[in-house]
Design an enzyme around this catalytic site. Sequence first.
Site, mmCIF file in Angstrom:
data_model
loop_
_atom_site.group_PDB
_atom_site.id
_atom_site.type_symbol
_atom_site.label_atom_id
_atom_site.label_comp_id
_atom_site.label_asym_id
_atom_site.label_seq_id
_atom_site.Cartn_x
_atom_site.Cartn_y
_atom_site.Cartn_z
ATOM 1 N N THR A 119 0.855 -1.186 0.000
ATOM 2 C CA THR A 119 0.000 0.000 0.000
ATOM 3 C C THR A 119 0.890 1.235 0.000
ATOM 4 O O THR A 119 1.749 1.383 0.878
ATOM 5 C CB THR A 119 -0.877 0.008 1.263
ATOM 6 O OG1 THR A 119 -1.602 -1.219 1.302
ATOM 7 C CG2 THR A 119 -1.832 1.186 1.271
ATOM 8 N N VAL A 153 -6.354 -7.875 2.087
ATOM 9 C CA VAL A 153 -6.800 -8.952 2.971
ATOM 10 C C VAL A 153 -6.684 -8.558 4.442
ATOM 11 O O VAL A 153 -5.907 -7.691 4.795
ATOM 12 C CB VAL A 153 -5.973 -10.232 2.719
ATOM 13 C CG1 VAL A 153 -6.293 -10.784 1.349
ATOM 14 C CG2 VAL A 153 -4.485 -9.956 2.855
ATOM 15 N N LYS A 204 -6.757 1.856 -2.821
ATOM 16 C CA LYS A 204 -6.368 1.176 -1.582
ATOM 17 C C LYS A 204 -6.268 2.175 -0.418
ATOM 18 O O LYS A 204 -6.758 1.917 0.688
ATOM 19 C CB LYS A 204 -5.035 0.438 -1.789
ATOM 20 C CG LYS A 204 -4.457 -0.170 -0.537
ATOM 21 C CD LYS A 204 -5.417 -1.191 0.091
ATOM 22 C CE LYS A 204 -5.047 -1.433 1.539
ATOM 23 N NZ LYS A 204 -4.233 -2.571 1.773
ATOM 24 N N ASN A 208 -8.927 2.426 3.274
ATOM 25 C CA ASN A 208 -8.552 2.491 4.684
ATOM 26 C C ASN A 208 -8.850 3.861 5.294
ATOM 27 O O ASN A 208 -9.200 3.962 6.470
ATOM 28 C CB ASN A 208 -7.076 2.119 4.853
ATOM 29 C CG ASN A 208 -6.883 0.604 4.737
ATOM 30 O OD1 ASN A 208 -7.852 -0.154 4.741
ATOM 31 N ND2 ASN A 208 -5.650 0.167 4.623
ATOM 32 N N ARG A 211 -12.429 4.059 6.412
ATOM 33 C CA ARG A 211 -12.664 3.460 7.735
ATOM 34 C C ARG A 211 -12.157 4.375 8.847
ATOM 35 O O ARG A 211 -12.811 4.535 9.876
ATOM 36 C CB ARG A 211 -11.999 2.083 7.817
ATOM 37 C CG ARG A 211 -12.888 1.001 7.226
ATOM 38 C CD ARG A 211 -12.268 -0.358 7.224
ATOM 39 N NE ARG A 211 -12.186 -1.040 8.512
ATOM 40 C CZ ARG A 211 -13.215 -1.609 9.123
ATOM 41 N NH1 ARG A 211 -14.409 -1.546 8.610
ATOM 42 N NH2 ARG A 211 -13.048 -2.234 10.264
ATOM 43 N N ARG A 244 -29.068 3.400 4.355
ATOM 44 C CA ARG A 244 -27.897 4.032 3.764
ATOM 45 C C ARG A 244 -26.927 4.580 4.802
ATOM 46 O O ARG A 244 -26.128 5.451 4.512
ATOM 47 C CB ARG A 244 -28.351 5.144 2.797
ATOM 48 C CG ARG A 244 -28.954 4.591 1.511
ATOM 49 C CD ARG A 244 -29.531 5.637 0.600
ATOM 50 N NE ARG A 244 -30.700 6.328 1.172
ATOM 51 C CZ ARG A 244 -31.926 5.801 1.238
ATOM 52 N NH1 ARG A 244 -32.152 4.584 0.774
ATOM 53 N NH2 ARG A 244 -32.921 6.484 1.768
ATOM 54 N N GLY A 255 -5.612 1.079 15.903
ATOM 55 C CA GLY A 255 -4.263 0.518 15.813
ATOM 56 C C GLY A 255 -4.030 -0.167 14.486
ATOM 57 O O GLY A 255 -4.803 -0.029 13.545
ATOM 58 N N CYS A 258 -2.281 -0.259 9.027
ATOM 59 C CA CYS A 258 -2.916 0.155 7.783
ATOM 60 C C CYS A 258 -3.806 1.363 7.996
ATOM 61 O O CYS A 258 -3.557 2.431 7.460
ATOM 62 C CB CYS A 258 -3.744 -1.001 7.243
ATOM 63 S SG CYS A 258 -2.826 -2.541 7.248
ATOM 64 N N LYS A 317 -6.424 -5.504 18.006
ATOM 65 C CA LYS A 317 -7.830 -5.864 17.790
ATOM 66 C C LYS A 317 -8.099 -7.279 18.284
ATOM 67 O O LYS A 317 -7.176 -7.968 18.729
ATOM 68 C CB LYS A 317 -8.261 -5.664 16.346
ATOM 69 C CG LYS A 317 -7.588 -6.546 15.349
ATOM 70 C CD LYS A 317 -8.201 -6.251 13.991
ATOM 71 C CE LYS A 317 -7.756 -7.251 12.964
ATOM 72 N NZ LYS A 317 -8.407 -7.030 11.689
HETATM 73 N N1 SAJ Z 1 -11.591 -0.073 14.857
HETATM 74 C C1 SAJ Z 1 -12.449 0.760 15.574
HETATM 75 N N2 SAJ Z 1 -13.746 0.864 15.184
HETATM 76 C C2 SAJ Z 1 -14.236 0.169 14.120
HETATM 77 C C3 SAJ Z 1 -13.367 -0.692 13.391
HETATM 78 C C4 SAJ Z 1 -12.048 -0.805 13.787
HETATM 79 O O1 SAJ Z 1 -12.062 1.425 16.552
HETATM 80 O O2 SAJ Z 1 -15.412 0.311 13.841
HETATM 81 C C5 SAJ Z 1 -10.172 -0.190 15.228
HETATM 82 C C6 SAJ Z 1 -9.772 -1.595 15.641
HETATM 83 O O3 SAJ Z 1 -10.022 -1.812 16.996
HETATM 84 C C7 SAJ Z 1 -8.299 -1.595 15.300
HETATM 85 C C8 SAJ Z 1 -8.211 -0.692 14.062
HETATM 86 O O4 SAJ Z 1 -9.393 0.061 14.060
HETATM 87 O O5 SAJ Z 1 -7.535 -1.008 16.345
HETATM 88 C C9 SAJ Z 1 -8.041 -1.382 12.726
HETATM 89 O O6 SAJ Z 1 -8.715 -2.618 12.649
HETATM 90 P P1 SAJ Z 1 -9.393 -3.225 11.320
HETATM 91 O O7 SAJ Z 1 -9.811 -4.601 11.629
HETATM 92 O O8 SAJ Z 1 -10.475 -2.357 10.847
HETATM 93 O O9 SAJ Z 1 -8.255 -3.169 10.207
HETATM 94 P P2 SAJ Z 1 -6.842 -3.881 9.912
HETATM 95 O O10 SAJ Z 1 -5.791 -2.838 10.082
HETATM 96 O O11 SAJ Z 1 -6.635 -5.172 10.605
HETATM 97 O O12 SAJ Z 1 -6.994 -4.271 8.321
HETATM 98 C C10 SAJ Z 1 -7.310 -3.287 7.369
HETATM 99 C C11 SAJ Z 1 -8.362 -3.824 6.430
HETATM 100 N N3 SAJ Z 1 -8.907 -2.730 5.643
HETATM 101 C C12 SAJ Z 1 -10.228 -2.506 5.564
HETATM 102 O O13 SAJ Z 1 -11.050 -3.111 6.186
HETATM 103 C C13 SAJ Z 1 -10.623 -1.400 4.627
HETATM 104 C C14 SAJ Z 1 -7.775 -4.839 5.484
HETATM 105 O O14 SAJ Z 1 -8.714 -5.230 4.492
HETATM 106 C C15 SAJ Z 1 -6.545 -4.280 4.790
HETATM 107 O O15 SAJ Z 1 -5.931 -5.233 3.960
HETATM 108 C C16 SAJ Z 1 -5.549 -3.853 5.826
HETATM 109 O O16 SAJ Z 1 -6.176 -2.877 6.672
HETATM 110 C C17 SAJ Z 1 -4.349 -3.257 5.097
HETATM 111 O O17 SAJ Z 1 -3.313 -3.932 4.940
HETATM 112 O O18 SAJ Z 1 -4.450 -2.124 4.606
#
Ligand code: SAJ
Length: 428
Positions: A119, A153, A204, A208, A211, A244, A255, A258, A317
């Site tokens: 990325t 992923v 990409k 992220n 989110r 929606r 954390g 990504c 997580k």
């Molecule tokens: N978190 C929140 N609230 C939420 C969702 C997550 O506070 O509603 C926090 C989690 O506790 C954690 C952090 O965000 O600390 C990230 O967790 P995550 O599970 O959302 O993401 P990652 O970093 O494990 O994986 C992400 C994924 N991206 C997306 O869902 C868009 C994954 O598909 C990517 O491949 C990865 O980043 C990456 O390599 O970019």
Amino acid sequence: MNKKLCVVGLGYIGLPTAVMFANHGLKVHGVDINEKAVSLIKNKQLHIEENGLQERLNAAIDNGNFTVSTTPEEADVFILAVPSPINEDKTANLEYVRSATKAIKPYVKKGNLVILESTVPPRTVEDVMMPVLIETGLNIGTELFVSHSPERVIPGKVFDELVNNDRIVGGINEESAKMTEELYRVFVKGTIHLTDATTAEMVKVIENTYRDVNIAFANELAKISERIGVNAWEAIKLANYHPRVNIHTPGPGVGGHCIAVDPWFLVELQPELANLVHMSRTINDSMPKYTAEKAKNILDSKHIQHGRATVLGLAFKANIDDTRESPSLEVIKNLQTLGIDVVAYDPHVKVNINDYQTQDLAEALQHSDMILVLTEHSEFRTINPQEIADLVRTKVVIDAKNYLNHQEWEQAGFEVFILGDSKNRILA
Ligand code: SAJ
């Protein structure tokens, strides 16, 4: 497909991708600069954890399709899956992308395809890789093909998502994109969408960033809700019934490597314009301190000086062992700065990362004035509050993930505070 691959970077993405291709009949040479990782992999040992990786690595080595070393080899296709972290000052560190491109340069021949999976900030293929690849003397686009196909992923479900997720392929020209599509088609069942390299990089990063911005919104709602007599979790849940609306969940911070990293790429590229993105990063980064201050205020309200807090969850997580960039570590630092003594427990983190960690839940709870739930590991739902009630000194819980069965804890005599809920009205 009768192609030879050279995969550079055998980490969380490179290694699973390499063994996938090797188990689909392609010859794959894996490369990593980390000698220890290379010698482990050669001996069918893993330096990373991923469901299903061990058996797939064994198969790939046993079927003779997968070799590893610290140097690249000639191949038809080169895949780069190297880290692209941020520096202290939040600028992108593209040194690994640059050095991996330089490392393959002597091995690249006419007709080859080079794919970047890491990325990266939009324009990295064009501005960082291309100047190096041009030095091969090959005509880019007709003699050497280049593309970006970002991995998408999630750790823990890598093999499922490698196969079933849609994939974005951005070529520096159409031919490059088509060659890349044909390659991934070997195992990808999802749709493969073709575009240009810079758009693929942008896609990409914005996935992220979406989110991160959404989580920042949830975190801001949590703070607002605490002040106006609302439970943000309930409000978000109900709002999400709207067809929606999809608001993410609040928490003690964001954390991982990504979501907390990639938005900075946009801030660096366009600092004047990326206001919402920058603000979201700031809000999410404020959550560990906010959580710690809430804890301190609760202790103060109970006239507990230099209290002892039990942190449950060090990983970033649920149900994983990864503590890098975990908000829990920041919450702990902030608690300590506020004069609170911390002991932490995480059933997934088997080797102590710090003096404050114990492998024994009972020891972590002994004489505790407050339990803070910072990660929603399944094990924490199975703790019986009746059984541990006598261990603690003060029966207080802060649930920063809204994860416990609060009724059960209250029945056992605990006072429960939820991040984002105004109940009990002790504000951070
Ligand atoms: N978190 C929140 N609230 C939420 C969702 C997550 O506070 O509603 C926090 C989690 O506790 C954690 C952090 O965000 O600390 C990230 O967790 P995550 O599970 O959302 O993401 P990652 O970093 O494990 O994986 C992400 C994924 N991206 C997306 O869902 C868009 C994954 O598909 C990517 O491949 C990865 O980043 C990456 O390599 O970019």
